[in-house]
Design an enzyme around this catalytic site. Structure first.
Site, PDB file in Angstrom:
ATOM      1  N   ASN A 106       0.843  -1.204   0.000  1.00  0.00           N
ATOM      2  CA  ASN A 106       0.000   0.000   0.000  1.00  0.00           C
ATOM      3  C   ASN A 106       0.870   1.244   0.000  1.00  0.00           C
ATOM      4  O   ASN A 106       1.962   1.258   0.553  1.00  0.00           O
ATOM      5  CB  ASN A 106      -0.958  -0.011   1.191  1.00  0.00           C
ATOM      6  CG  ASN A 106      -0.405   0.716   2.400  1.00  0.00           C
ATOM      7  OD1 ASN A 106      -0.448   1.941   2.489  1.00  0.00           O
ATOM      8  ND2 ASN A 106       0.142  -0.051   3.352  1.00  0.00           N
ATOM      9  N   PHE A 110      -1.680   8.140   4.579  1.00  0.00           N
ATOM     10  CA  PHE A 110      -2.482   8.739   5.662  1.00  0.00           C
ATOM     11  C   PHE A 110      -3.775   9.375   5.140  1.00  0.00           C
ATOM     12  O   PHE A 110      -4.144  10.491   5.529  1.00  0.00           O
ATOM     13  CB  PHE A 110      -1.680   9.795   6.424  1.00  0.00           C
ATOM     14  CG  PHE A 110      -0.620   9.270   7.349  1.00  0.00           C
ATOM     15  CD1 PHE A 110      -0.514   7.924   7.643  1.00  0.00           C
ATOM     16  CD2 PHE A 110       0.285  10.145   7.940  1.00  0.00           C
ATOM     17  CE1 PHE A 110       0.473   7.450   8.507  1.00  0.00           C
ATOM     18  CE2 PHE A 110       1.265   9.686   8.810  1.00  0.00           C
ATOM     19  CZ  PHE A 110       1.369   8.335   9.092  1.00  0.00           C
ATOM     20  N   SER A 168       5.518   5.291   8.945  1.00  0.00           N
ATOM     21  CA  SER A 168       4.889   5.030   7.656  1.00  0.00           C
ATOM     22  C   SER A 168       5.876   5.366   6.542  1.00  0.00           C
ATOM     23  O   SER A 168       6.496   6.436   6.557  1.00  0.00           O
ATOM     24  CB  SER A 168       3.627   5.886   7.489  1.00  0.00           C
ATOM     25  OG  SER A 168       3.168   5.810   6.151  1.00  0.00           O
ATOM     26  N   ASN A 170       5.020   6.020   3.539  1.00  0.00           N
ATOM     27  CA  ASN A 170       4.279   6.668   2.463  1.00  0.00           C
ATOM     28  C   ASN A 170       4.084   8.170   2.639  1.00  0.00           C
ATOM     29  O   ASN A 170       3.396   8.803   1.842  1.00  0.00           O
ATOM     30  CB  ASN A 170       2.916   5.988   2.299  1.00  0.00           C
ATOM     31  CG  ASN A 170       3.059   4.529   1.921  1.00  0.00           C
ATOM     32  OD1 ASN A 170       3.875   4.179   1.075  1.00  0.00           O
ATOM     33  ND2 ASN A 170       2.290   3.665   2.572  1.00  0.00           N
ATOM     34  N   THR A 171       4.670   8.736   3.694  1.00  0.00           N
ATOM     35  CA  THR A 171       4.703  10.184   3.870  1.00  0.00           C
ATOM     36  C   THR A 171       6.162  10.608   3.820  1.00  0.00           C
ATOM     37  O   THR A 171       6.937  10.248   4.709  1.00  0.00           O
ATOM     38  CB  THR A 171       4.075  10.606   5.213  1.00  0.00           C
ATOM     39  OG1 THR A 171       2.691  10.239   5.220  1.00  0.00           O
ATOM     40  CG2 THR A 171       4.187  12.115   5.413  1.00  0.00           C
ATOM     41  N   LYS A 202       5.368   3.787  17.187  1.00  0.00           N
ATOM     42  CA  LYS A 202       5.400   2.724  16.176  1.00  0.00           C
ATOM     43  C   LYS A 202       6.603   2.931  15.274  1.00  0.00           C
ATOM     44  O   LYS A 202       6.750   3.990  14.646  1.00  0.00           O
ATOM     45  CB  LYS A 202       4.110   2.715  15.358  1.00  0.00           C
ATOM     46  CG  LYS A 202       4.016   1.536  14.391  1.00  0.00           C
ATOM     47  CD  LYS A 202       2.612   1.386  13.832  1.00  0.00           C
ATOM     48  CE  LYS A 202       2.487   0.143  12.973  1.00  0.00           C
ATOM     49  NZ  LYS A 202       1.093  -0.103  12.556  1.00  0.00           N
ATOM     50  N   ASN A 231       6.074  -1.400  11.520  1.00  0.00           N
ATOM     51  CA  ASN A 231       5.215  -0.951  10.430  1.00  0.00           C
ATOM     52  C   ASN A 231       5.503  -1.782   9.174  1.00  0.00           C
ATOM     53  O   ASN A 231       6.210  -2.781   9.227  1.00  0.00           O
ATOM     54  CB  ASN A 231       5.456   0.535  10.176  1.00  0.00           C
ATOM     55  CG  ASN A 231       4.217   1.280   9.720  1.00  0.00           C
ATOM     56  OD1 ASN A 231       3.468   0.802   8.880  1.00  0.00           O
ATOM     57  ND2 ASN A 231       3.992   2.461  10.263  1.00  0.00           N
TER      58      ASN A 231
END
Length: 337
Positions: A106, A110, A168, A170-171, A202, A231
């Site tokens: 993915n 967010f 994450s 993805n940021t 996390k 994560n």
């Protein structure tokens, strides 16, 4: 039942299928799990839970169905990630099933309706059970620490615990907050506003030994309640896919358990750890406990195993604990660390 509908479900775009699932759960169509074996009851950072199997953040980003997931049989549920302001996330398509590998990639970024909407849902209909809220920063934020503080202030009255998501993939730049100097300042700012609510951090699975040791020391010295390890990963262990984003599911089990073991060594018993990554069976949950986790979280195994996976994991875990002479979950924690 899930085995019968899965082929049809997998013909639908993954994000659309997930939305249909959430809508069904909101309508009360979710199954109910069985009661918990007494051997599974445990405490994590002062929070009593009926079993150590938790729902990871990402499934219920906007706190739409925490009650339904607790009724399914999870011992605790984590909603989010929520950000101070709503944001659409990255361009679609952004979720990809890797069926042969029981994995998902993915790059959501967010996507959520903002912290205020999630808090309003939790305040209006707070389910019975432990519900944590995972908070993050907006992609275009000019002060990410301020975003985490704002998130903390917003959720502290409705959350049993708060998870600071600095991992994450993805940021852009977010994982830089795992740097010891950045993390020290962030933890101090968040704990200054948490008002006694336990705060977890996390972390990513893509860390070297120095990074693990640095994060562990900062977490202990900073007074966080625990760490969630880990994560999704940017690595592609045995996976051939051109898609960018975070990998979850079966291929993540081994590397996430290894990094969990590293954090267990680095922290000793100073902090509880929650193990996440690739958990799909009772044996895998048990392995996480023995590696140092006080509890585990899962999400991707629901995609491939359906809601029944929760009950199967709990039943098998109870059998394994008793087989090895453990009277409680806590007795098994770190047995192999």
């Amino acid at each position: 039942m899930f085995d019968l509908i899965r082929p049809a479900l997998f013909r639908i775009d993954p994000e659309r299928a997930h939305e249909l699932t959430l809508t069904a759960l909101e309508l009360g169509l979710g199954p109910r799990g069985q009661g918990d074996d007494e051997v599974l009851g445990t405490t994590i950072a002062g929070l009593a839970v009926p079993n150590p199997i938790g729902l990871a953040a990402g499934f219920d980003k906007d706190a739409r169905v925490p009650g339904a997931m607790l009724r399914l049989g999870f011992g605790f549920v984590e909603v989010g990630t929520v950000t101070p302001r709503p944001q659409a996330g990255n361009a679609k398509p952004r979720i990809f099933r890797l069926v042969a590998d029981a994995a998902v990639i993915n790059r959501l970024g967010f996507n959520n309706g903002g912290v205020a909407a999630a808090v309003a849902r939790l305040a209006a209909k707070r389910p019975k059970g432990v519900v944590g809220v995972n908070i993050g920063a907006n992609k275009d934020s000019v002060d990410r620490v301020a975003d985490y503080v704002a998130g903390t202030c917003a959720v502290r009255d409705v959350a049993d615990y708060i998870t600071v998501n600095v991992s994450s993939p993805n940021t852009p730049g977010l994982r830089g907050l795992q740097d010891p100097g950045e993390l020290t300042a962030l933890i101090a700012a968040v704990l200054g506003e948490a008002r006694g609510v336990p705060v977890f951090v996390k972390v990513a699975p893509d860390l070297d030994t120095d990074a693990v040791d640095g994060i562990a020391r900062v977490a202990i010295d900073g007074g966080v309640a625990g760490l969630i390890v880990s994560n999704t990963t940017l690595a592609r262990p045995g996976i051939a896919s051109p898609e960018a984003g975070g990998l979850s599911g079966a291929p993540l089990f081994a590397p996430s358990t290894e990094i969990l073991r590293a954090f267990a060594r680095a922290t000793g018993k100073a902090l509880p750890l929650i193990g996440a990554g690739g958990v799909a069976t009772g044996a895998q949950a048990y392995a996480k406990l023995r590696a140092g986790a006080s509890a585990v979280q899962l999400y991707t195994s629901l995609v491939y195993g359906g809601p029944g996976v929760v009950g199967r994991i709990k039943a098998d875990l109870a059998d394994l604990l008793r087989r090895d002479g453990f009277a409680a979950v806590g007795d098994a924690v770190g047995a192999d660390a």
